[in-house]
Design a protein around this motif. Structure first.
Motif, PDB file in Angstrom:
ATOM      1  N   ARG A  43     -27.643 -14.607  24.378  1.00  0.00           N
ATOM      2  CA  ARG A  43     -27.518 -13.640  25.636  1.00  0.00           C
ATOM      3  C   ARG A  43     -26.290 -13.591  26.334  1.00  0.00           C
ATOM      4  N   ALA A  47     -23.863 -10.643  26.681  1.00  0.00           N
ATOM      5  CA  ALA A  47     -23.264 -10.197  27.854  1.00  0.00           C
ATOM      6  C   ALA A  47     -21.588 -10.224  27.923  1.00  0.00           C
ATOM      7  N   ASN A  48     -20.844 -11.077  27.148  1.00  0.00           N
ATOM      8  CA  ASN A  48     -19.421 -10.988  26.970  1.00  0.00           C
ATOM      9  C   ASN A  48     -18.913 -10.143  25.930  1.00  0.00           C
ATOM     10  N   GLN A  49     -19.945  -9.635  25.277  1.00  0.00           N
ATOM     11  CA  GLN A  49     -19.625  -8.769  24.084  1.00  0.00           C
ATOM     12  C   GLN A  49     -18.492  -9.355  22.970  1.00  0.00           C
ATOM     13  N   LYS A  57     -27.121  -8.627  18.606  1.00  0.00           N
ATOM     14  CA  LYS A  57     -27.865  -7.719  19.775  1.00  0.00           C
ATOM     15  C   LYS A  57     -29.016  -6.841  18.809  1.00  0.00           C
ATOM     16  N   LEU A 132     -28.970 -15.043  34.240  1.00  0.00           N
ATOM     17  CA  LEU A 132     -28.182 -15.078  32.553  1.00  0.00           C
ATOM     18  C   LEU A 132     -27.145 -16.061  32.680  1.00  0.00           C
TER      19      LEU A 132
END
Ligand code: G5P
Ligand code: MG
Length: 227
Positions: A43, A47-49, A57, A132
């Motif tokens: 996760r 979130a940080n791609q 994902k 998160l």
């Protein structure tokens, strides 16, 4: 059993929503261990791609497993960084190939299996909220935050996981049965599996604490009641 100062390499397993995150938070409060959750890690990567996050994902949102090679690499790197400490792995390994890759590199001392009935899991995940940044986990009734919608420690907003939609949770349970249950046999065959059966984390927790206290010296015992 004699308690030594040897480092403990432990794994916590159980179906989605069985309380792995909840029990892990309690363990690291009472025992000198580091918690490493594969789901929290993924996760954070999403979130940080990062490349791994982007690759993961679509699997996560479908309730499927991220490919073994991605996971083995990701977790291997993280374990390298905490090699001098006792650790508790949560969410890895969840396939037999992952388990084989892990035991090739790390001696596993103990595997805790939270054997929680599937029926209660959907409701739990619907009411789950997470922070998160830390992976701290809440539940609207069982473990509500002090301030609605906010993490107790940082005050940052809580989110609902994308994969906690009931249809995705059903897919995750099926994935668990098909791909992760065989890992329980894998560790049972190696004599390191301990089963903790129950419907509530507060009922399971004292048994987990008592068991771990035979393996390493606790810092304390935190009592959450038994119901
Ligand atoms: P995750 O993140 O590893 P899951 O599905 O294994 O996800 P999850 O959902 O994180 O496990 P948990 O940690 O077992 O569940 O449970 P929890 O968060 O502690 O508790 C669930 C809720 O119930 C919370 O709201 C909690 O407060 C509440 N609760 C706890 N105890 C009680 C109780 O006694 N009563 C009540 N009423 N409530 C309670 O993996 C996510 C995805 O990442 C990928 C996969 O796609 C996976 O689906 N992934 C991997 N893919 C491949 N290989 C790997 N190794 C992977 N690891 C992750
Ligand atoms: Mg979890």
């Amino acid at each position: 059993t004699m308690i030594t100062n040897k480092l403990l390499r432990a794994i916590i397993m159980g179906p989605p929503g069985s309380g792995k995150g909840t029990i892990s938070e309690r363990i690291v409060k009472d025992f000198p261990m580091k918690h490493l959750s594969s789901g929290d890690l993924l996760r954070a990567q999403m979130a940080n791609q990062t490349a791994a996050g982007i690759a993961a994902k679509k699997f996560i949102e479908d309730g499927q497993l991220v490919p073994d090679d991605v996971m083995v690499e990701l977790i291997g790197n993280e374990l390298g960084g905490i090699a001098s400490q006792s650790w508790l792995l949560d969410g890895f390994p969840r396939t037999v190939p992952q388990a084989e890759a892990l035991i090739e590199k790390e001696p596993i001392d103990t595997v805790l299996h939270l054997d929680v009935p599937f029926e209660i899991i959907i409701e739990r995940t619907m009411k789950r909220r997470v922070h998160l940044g830390s992976g701290r986990v809440y539940h609207l009734e069982f473990n509500p935050p002090k301030v609605e919608g906010k993490d107790d420690v940082t005050g940052q907003p809580l989110i609902q996981r994308d994969d906690d939609k009931p249809e995705t949770v059903k897919a995750r349970l099926e994935t668990y049965q098909r791909q992760t249950q065989p890992v329980l046999d894998f560790f049972s065959d190696r004599g390191v599996l301990s089963v903790f059966k129950g419907s509530y984390s507060n009922e399971i927790w004292p048994k987990v604490h008592k068991f771990l206290a035979t393996k390493m010296k606790p810092l304390q015992y935190t009592d959450y009641g038994t119901s």
